[in-house]
Write a protein that holds these residues in place. Structure first.
Motif: not given
Length: 180
Positions: A57-59, A64-67, A79-89
């Motif tokens: 949810l935080a990811t 959403v907020l950054l975009s 933004l894709s990098g943030i999504a990938l880090v969130g997905l990895a966690i």
């Protein structure tokens, strides 16, 4: 507490037959596990499952907020990098939440954080869960050891009962699987 096939418990406690000492602990819902039930930790599943939901949810919220806020400097690649880090966690937390030991006719399938391995019943020499061990450990006939993260000390008395149940299961499977 340690136990082994046909050897009872090393710590002198009774109950190597899988019987419960005392009443039902909170969270057991009054159901006594069958000998062949899957071994899964409770506390670790609850914590990591909750954290996975929070991180997911935080990811999504962060992306959403950054975009949408109009703050410059955040590209699609960022933004894709943030999504990938969130997905990895979330994947790591999911893997931790799904550790288990599954009894089969052939042996015990142990799914730990980093690997999954099946050991034949005859390969298991001893089941250990002494003080200081975070989870059950199997001593194998080739001299190797295998952690069983499906039974974790963080579950308290339930973990002790599950370790006894595993030792009882190993002993039962070895008695029926051998010709001696």
């Amino acid at each position: 507490m340690t136990g082994g096939p046909g050897r009872g418990q090393r710590d002198g406690s009774r109950g190597g037959d899988g019987s419960r000492d005392g009443g039902s602990a909170a969270g057991d819902a009054g159901r006594r596990p069958a000998l062949d039930d899957v071994f899964r930790p409770r506390a670790a599943r609850l914590v990591t499952g909750t954290l996975a939901v929070v991180v997911a949810l935080a990811t999504v919220l962060l992306i959403v907020l950054l975009s949408t806020t109009g703050i410059e400097g955040w590209s699609t690649a960022d933004l894709s990098g943030i999504a990938l880090v969130g997905l990895a966690i979330v994947w790591f937390l999911w893997r931790q939440a799904t550790v288990a030991a599954t009894p089969t006719a052939e042996g015990l399938r142990v799914r730990n954080l980093a690997s999954t391995r099946t050991v034949a019943w005859a390969e298991i020499v001893w089941v250990r869960f002494g003080e200081g061990r975070p989870w059950v450990q199997l001593d194998l006939d080739d001299g190797d050891t295998l952690a069983v993260m499906g039974v974790q000390r963080s579950d308290g008395e339930r973990a002790r009962r599950e370790a006894k149940r595993l030792a009882t299961l190993v002993a039962a499977r070895q008695r029926t699987g051998r010709d001696d």
